[in-house]
Design an enzyme around this catalytic site. Structure first.
Site, PDB file in Angstrom:
ATOM      1  N   HIS A 101     -19.150  36.251 -42.689  1.00  9.55           N
ATOM      2  CA  HIS A 101     -17.690  36.106 -43.259  1.00  9.55           C
ATOM      3  C   HIS A 101     -17.663  36.759 -44.663  1.00  9.55           C
ATOM      4  O   HIS A 101     -18.819  36.808 -45.302  1.00  9.55           O
ATOM      5  CB  HIS A 101     -17.431  34.828 -43.573  1.00  9.55           C
ATOM      6  N   ASP A 104     -19.303  34.883 -47.273  1.00 11.50           N
ATOM      7  CA  ASP A 104     -20.712  34.645 -47.188  1.00 11.50           C
ATOM      8  C   ASP A 104     -21.346  35.464 -48.124  1.00 11.50           C
ATOM      9  O   ASP A 104     -22.574  35.062 -48.743  1.00 11.50           O
ATOM     10  CB  ASP A 104     -21.147  34.842 -45.810  1.00 11.50           C
ATOM     11  N   GLU A 232     -12.981  33.290 -30.887  1.00 12.89           N
ATOM     12  CA  GLU A 232     -13.836  32.257 -30.623  1.00 12.89           C
ATOM     13  C   GLU A 232     -13.264  30.724 -30.395  1.00 12.89           C
ATOM     14  O   GLU A 232     -12.817  30.424 -31.426  1.00 12.89           O
ATOM     15  CB  GLU A 232     -15.031  32.016 -31.727  1.00 12.89           C
ATOM     16  N   GLU A 268     -19.031  29.877 -27.703  1.00 12.65           N
ATOM     17  CA  GLU A 268     -20.326  29.178 -28.552  1.00 12.65           C
ATOM     18  C   GLU A 268     -20.614  27.843 -27.758  1.00 12.65           C
ATOM     19  O   GLU A 268     -19.481  27.006 -27.249  1.00 12.65           O
ATOM     20  CB  GLU A 268     -19.795  28.722 -30.002  1.00 12.65           C
ATOM     21  N   ASP A 296     -22.130  32.907 -29.348  1.00 13.20           N
ATOM     22  CA  ASP A 296     -22.772  32.134 -30.462  1.00 13.20           C
ATOM     23  C   ASP A 296     -23.653  31.155 -29.860  1.00 13.20           C
ATOM     24  O   ASP A 296     -23.422  30.272 -29.215  1.00 13.20           O
ATOM     25  CB  ASP A 296     -21.691  31.338 -31.142  1.00 13.20           C
ATOM     26  N   ASP A 307     -19.643  19.318 -34.518  1.00 14.11           N
ATOM     27  CA  ASP A 307     -20.444  20.531 -34.396  1.00 14.11           C
ATOM     28  C   ASP A 307     -21.667  20.398 -34.979  1.00 14.11           C
ATOM     29  O   ASP A 307     -21.757  20.834 -36.409  1.00 14.11           O
ATOM     30  CB  ASP A 307     -19.362  21.427 -34.783  1.00 14.11           C
ATOM     31  N   ASP A 309     -24.423  22.221 -34.420  1.00  9.27           N
ATOM     32  CA  ASP A 309     -24.933  23.699 -34.498  1.00  9.27           C
ATOM     33  C   ASP A 309     -26.456  23.492 -34.592  1.00  9.27           C
ATOM     34  O   ASP A 309     -27.081  24.107 -35.681  1.00  9.27           O
ATOM     35  CB  ASP A 309     -24.458  24.333 -35.851  1.00  9.27           C
ATOM     36  N   ASP A 339     -25.754  31.135 -34.261  1.00  6.39           N
ATOM     37  CA  ASP A 339     -24.711  30.166 -35.175  1.00  6.39           C
ATOM     38  C   ASP A 339     -25.303  28.662 -35.293  1.00  6.39           C
ATOM     39  O   ASP A 339     -24.650  27.841 -34.707  1.00  6.39           O
ATOM     40  CB  ASP A 339     -23.397  30.156 -34.642  1.00  6.39           C
TER      41      ASP A 339
END
Length: 440
Positions: A101, A104, A232, A268, A296, A307, A309, A339
């Site tokens: 991003h 980021d 997404e 994802e 993802d 989430d 991850d 991700d």
């Protein structure tokens, strides 16, 4: 040049018998499977936000992960250190791509102008590091969810001034994508949704979201940015209900607004399970519509309702995913982006390598299992037999659009009650188990 991972050398393939946690057991980049190398099939990517920017913080606790690249007092020096550490990580791990991003890689400034200037500085460094290492940008995107201005959404915000600010961020990131040679660009509507319908004009917000996406398509065309646009899906969190709920919802939205020719989906795993689907389901829905563009790659904890991850280690999930991906001929120009984040207690920098190695091995094994299942035809043959009644007679007439209710009634009256036919679910699951465990 300073090294941030001095204890880790380039990760090598050592095979299934290796006990080295910093070696691949299944992922052999040069090995050919189904006519391509593993590297070409899997197109692995590192998620900058989790791997390089993740701190281990969660809603219930502060940061736990000390990182050597985030110690500088000057935020721009810290950003440069992080980017250099990232490319050291990418090259030692042996991946070809990364994703980020805007916020980021460059901290937000006091104004949009300052934020853009900071981003320009970091993009210049990223371009150099890409050229030096050969690592490319799988996709980039704008963070339209973290800043307080986006509390009520970005493209779906009731304030047109916020809509304009979000458009400015995306405009800049489309230019960045062009500059860095991104092969895709992702839209994730983290706050494009609602918490209550009492203060929401849902139809108007959907119209605004479609208009926003059209503007992005138009601007990309104007500047010559030819990357694949991706959306997404995610059902909830942070908002209660997000407009990109799942693959089916996104496809319906795109088709409704005539945008389906410009977008594909970035699916994802953890988002699919939050929508009460399997990973394979959302992949299959997207692929069936010709709209599976990228993945993802992570997984969630089915005992937790958010989430999480986590890095993907479920071999069933990777095998089923690769069945879909191979079935549509691959993901390019998309890829498998991790991700995913290490757990809060995984505090050693080498844990970042170990986590990615395990995930890459899991997908490599899934690739080989899926390729053999397809090559041997065991699932395909069963499907062909199960749907054989549509290959001739009344079934063929149905599929060709030549049957009507009167003809179907006549067929039912003539042939009587259909015989029950087994779906053989248990047999098929056992076959997959045989292939996962390794048939001799």
């Amino acid at each position: 040049m300073k090294q941030y991972f001095p204890s880790v050398s380039a990760v090598k393939y050592e095979g299934p018998q290796s006990r080295n946690p910093l070696a691949f057991k299944r992922y052999n980049a040069a090995e050919k499977v189904a006519g391509k190398t593993m590297r070409e099939h899997l197109r692995f990517s590192v998620a900058y936000w989790h791997t390089m920017k993740g701190t281990g913080s969660d809603p219930f606790g502060a940061a736990t992960l000390p990182r050597g690249w985030n110690r500088a007092a000057d935020p721009m020096q810290q950003a440069e250190d992080t980017l250099r550490a990232a490319f050291e990580f990418f090259t030692k791990l042996g991946v070809d791509y990364y994703c980020f991003h805007d916020r980021d890689i460059a901290p937000e400034g006091e104004s949009l102008r300052e934020s853009n200037a900071r981003l320009d500085r970091m993009v210049s460094l990223a371009k150099k590091l890409q050229a030096d290492t050969g690592v490319g940008l799988l996709w980039n995107t704008a963070n339209l969810f973290s800043h307080p201005r986006y509390a009520n959404g970005a493209a779906t915000n009731p304030d047109a001034a916020v809509f304009a600010h979000a458009a400015s961020q995306v405009k800049k990131m489309l230019e960045v994508g062009l500059e860095l040679g991104a092969t895709n660009y992702v839209f994730w509507g983290g706050r494009e949704g609602y918490d209550t319908l009492l203060n929401t004009d849902l139809k108007r917000e959907l119209d605004h979201l479609a208009a926003f996406l059209r503007m992005a398509v138009d601007y990309a065309k104007k500047i010559g940015f030819k990357a694949q646009f991706l959306i997404e899906p995610k059902p909830k969190e942070p908002t209660k209900h997000q407009y990109d709920f799942d693959a089916g919802t996104v496809i319906g939205f795109l088709k409704s607004y005539g945008l389906d020719g410009h977008f594909k989906l970035n699916i994802e795993n953890n988002h699919a399970t939050l929508a009460a689907h399997t990973f394979q389901h959302d992949l299959t829905v997207a692929s069936a519509h010709g709209m599976l563009g990228s993945v993802d790659a992570n997984q969630g904890d089915l005992l937790l309702g958010w989430d999480t991850d986590q890095f993907p280690t479920d071999l069933y999930g990777t095998a089923y995913a690769m069945l879909v991906i191979l079935g549509q001929g691959g993901l390019a120009p998309g890829g498998l982006n991790f991700d995913a984040k290490v757990r809060r207690a995984s505090v050693d920098p080498e844990d970042l390598f170990i986590a990615h190695i395990g995930a890459m091995d899991a997908f490599a094994h899934g690739l080989k299992v899926a390729a053999r299942l397809i090559d041997d035809g065991v699932l395909r043959d069963f499907l062909e037999r199960r749907y054989a009644s549509y290959d001739a007679g009344i079934g063929a007439a149905i599929e060709a659009g030549k049957a009507d209710f009167a003809a179907l009634e006549a067929h039912a009256l003539e042939h009587g009650e259909p015989e029950p036919r087994s779906g053989k679910q248990e047999m098929l699951e056992n076959i997959v188990n045989q292939y996962l465990l390794g048939m001799q």
